[in-house]
Structures are given as structure tokens and as C-alpha cells.
Write an enzyme that holds these catalytic residues in place. Structure first.
Site, PDB file in Angstrom:
ATOM      1  N   ASN A  42       0.806  -1.098   0.078  1.00  0.00           N
ATOM      2  CA  ASN A  42       0.101  -0.062   0.039  1.00  0.00           C
ATOM      3  C   ASN A  42       0.810   1.304  -0.117  1.00  0.00           C
ATOM      4  O   ASN A  42       1.883   1.245   0.537  1.00  0.00           O
ATOM      5  CB  ASN A  42      -1.055  -0.136   1.122  1.00  0.00           C
ATOM      6  CG  ASN A  42      -0.520  -0.260   2.534  1.00  0.00           C
ATOM      7  OD1 ASN A  42       0.474  -0.817   2.793  1.00  0.00           O
ATOM      8  ND2 ASN A  42      -1.019   0.267   3.494  1.00  0.00           N
ATOM      9  N   GLU A  44       0.448   5.140   0.756  1.00  0.00           N
ATOM     10  CA  GLU A  44      -0.634   6.294   1.250  1.00  0.00           C
ATOM     11  C   GLU A  44      -0.388   7.567   0.581  1.00  0.00           C
ATOM     12  O   GLU A  44       0.794   7.857  -0.058  1.00  0.00           O
ATOM     13  CB  GLU A  44      -0.713   6.097   2.660  1.00  0.00           C
ATOM     14  CG  GLU A  44      -1.353   4.738   3.201  1.00  0.00           C
ATOM     15  CD  GLU A  44      -1.430   4.626   4.648  1.00  0.00           C
ATOM     16  OE1 GLU A  44      -1.078   5.578   5.431  1.00  0.00           O
ATOM     17  OE2 GLU A  44      -2.402   3.587   5.011  1.00  0.00           O
ATOM     18  N   CYS A  53      -4.130   0.803  -2.293  1.00  0.00           N
ATOM     19  CA  CYS A  53      -4.044  -0.440  -1.569  1.00  0.00           C
ATOM     20  C   CYS A  53      -3.179  -1.218  -2.458  1.00  0.00           C
ATOM     21  O   CYS A  53      -2.594  -1.501  -3.345  1.00  0.00           O
ATOM     22  CB  CYS A  53      -5.276  -1.089  -1.965  1.00  0.00           C
ATOM     23  SG  CYS A  53      -6.656  -0.497  -0.717  1.00  0.00           S
ATOM     24  N   GLU A  55      -3.032  -4.827  -3.114  1.00  0.00           N
ATOM     25  CA  GLU A  55      -3.660  -5.455  -4.181  1.00  0.00           C
ATOM     26  C   GLU A  55      -3.757  -4.941  -5.694  1.00  0.00           C
ATOM     27  O   GLU A  55      -3.348  -5.296  -6.528  1.00  0.00           O
ATOM     28  CB  GLU A  55      -4.998  -5.981  -3.878  1.00  0.00           C
ATOM     29  CG  GLU A  55      -5.181  -6.793  -2.749  1.00  0.00           C
ATOM     30  CD  GLU A  55      -5.454  -6.242  -1.226  1.00  0.00           C
ATOM     31  OE1 GLU A  55      -4.758  -4.896  -1.459  1.00  0.00           O
ATOM     32  OE2 GLU A  55      -6.253  -6.534  -0.607  1.00  0.00           O
ATOM     33  N   CYS A  95     -10.104  -5.491   0.571  1.00  0.00           N
ATOM     34  CA  CYS A  95     -11.263  -4.412   0.795  1.00  0.00           C
ATOM     35  C   CYS A  95     -12.252  -4.445  -0.314  1.00  0.00           C
ATOM     36  O   CYS A  95     -11.904  -5.389  -1.377  1.00  0.00           O
ATOM     37  CB  CYS A  95     -10.667  -3.078   1.015  1.00  0.00           C
ATOM     38  SG  CYS A  95     -10.269  -2.293  -0.683  1.00  0.00           S
ATOM     39  N   CYS A  98     -10.591  -3.819  -3.665  1.00  0.00           N
ATOM     40  CA  CYS A  98      -9.781  -4.487  -4.310  1.00  0.00           C
ATOM     41  C   CYS A  98     -10.351  -5.874  -4.816  1.00  0.00           C
ATOM     42  O   CYS A  98      -9.964  -6.547  -5.806  1.00  0.00           O
ATOM     43  CB  CYS A  98      -8.680  -5.075  -3.205  1.00  0.00           C
ATOM     44  SG  CYS A  98      -7.704  -3.475  -2.956  1.00  0.00           S
TER      45      CYS A  98
END
Ligand code: THU
Length: 147
Positions: A42, A44, A53, A55, A95, A98
Site C-alpha cells: 500500500n 498512502e 491498496c 492488491e 477491501c 480490491c
């Protein structure tokens, strides 16, 4: 590659996360049908909602390396990445966003992609299939009636 090896790669990928805002490092390792591996973590941003993310970061590399239509298995692991090894006891499942991205890959390949959702310490792992964790998903075929 074994499930444990793929999870180990996801755990080490998490150590390259840029997650200063959540403090939650996530790594992802993707294996192709031919055994090629790519990883991601990830990423940010000070503008929180722009964070990426693990993935989706790994899927982008997968597209450039072998094509997302070749994705066979995905391992995800997340937790505290501040030390030399990823820590955490709770299995991390992808999530919603993803899942949608993995569903796209699943539709391209016609494969019900396997997902290993692992904890930071790698000890807990839920074995999932993308079509089971995003039932009634909106995939490419949903756009058939477009002009
Ligand atoms: N995160 C992922 O990288 N993948 C997921 O499937 C769940 C959440 C990241 C996003 C954010 O940087 C941090 O974990 C906390 O939500």
C-alpha cells in the site's frame, strides 16, 4: 510455489509499504499461471483518500509483467510493518475496491482466483475465492448493453 512461500513474499512486500497515516502495512504477492511472481504494497498519501491498496499496486505490476488475464493466486498480508518483520495476528482480507479489481482479472481469465488472506505474522490464513467474496459482482459482462 507453496501457499506459505507466497504468503512470505506478501509479508516481505508489506515492509516496503508507505503507510505513515494508518500505520497499517499491507503486502500482496501475485502468482501467474506460469509461476511468475509480482508484489506490491500500500502507498498512502497526505490527501488520505488517494491512497493505493497493496492488491491494486500488485495488480498493476502484474498487468505490466504477464497480464492480469494470467493471474492464478494472490496472497495478502497486513499488520505492523515498523520492525524488521511484519507483525499482527488478524487475517487481512481484500477491501471491497480490491475485490472489484480482482474480479476484473477473474473475468478476463475465466478463473475463480484463489486468495490467501494472511495475518501479519503469517500464522493465520483464510483461503478464499474471488467469486465467493464478491457475490453478484459488477463485471465486464454487465456492460454488454452499452452502445
Ligand atoms: N489496505 C490495503 O492495502 N489493502 C486492503 O485490502 C485493505 C486496506 C490498506 C489501505 C490503507 O493504506 C491501509 O491498508 C489502512 O486501511
Amino acid at each position: 510455489m507453496t501457499k506459505e512461500e507466497l504468503i512470505a513474499l506478501a509479508r516481505s512486500a508489506a515492509l516496503k509499504a508507505y503507510a505513515p497515516y494508518s500505520g497499517f502495512s499491507v503486502g500482496c504477492a501475485i502468482e501467474s499461471v506460469d509461476g511468475e511472481i509480482v508484489t506490491g504494497a500500500n502507498m498512502e498519501n497526505a490527501c488520505y483518500r488517494l491512497g493505493l491498496c497493496a492488491e491494486q499496486s500488485a495488480l498493476t505490476t502484474a498487468q505490466h509483467t504477464f497480464g492480469v488475464d494470467k493471474v492464478a493466486r494472490i496472497a495478502v498480508a497486513g499488520g505492523d510493518g515498523s520492525g524488521s518483520e511484519l507483525k499482527g495476528e488478524q487475517a487481512v482480507t481484500p477491501c471491497g475496491g480490491c475485490r472489484q479489481a480482482i474480479l476484473e482479472a477473474s473475468h478476463l481469465s475465466g478463473r475463480n482466483i484463489e486468495i490467501f488472506a494472511a495475518s501479519g505474522d503469517g500464522k493465520a490464513c483464510e483461503v478464499l475465492r474471488i467469486r465467493d467474496i464478491i457475490p453478484h459482482g459488477f463485471g465486464p459482462e454487465a456492460l454488454r448493453d452499452a452502445e
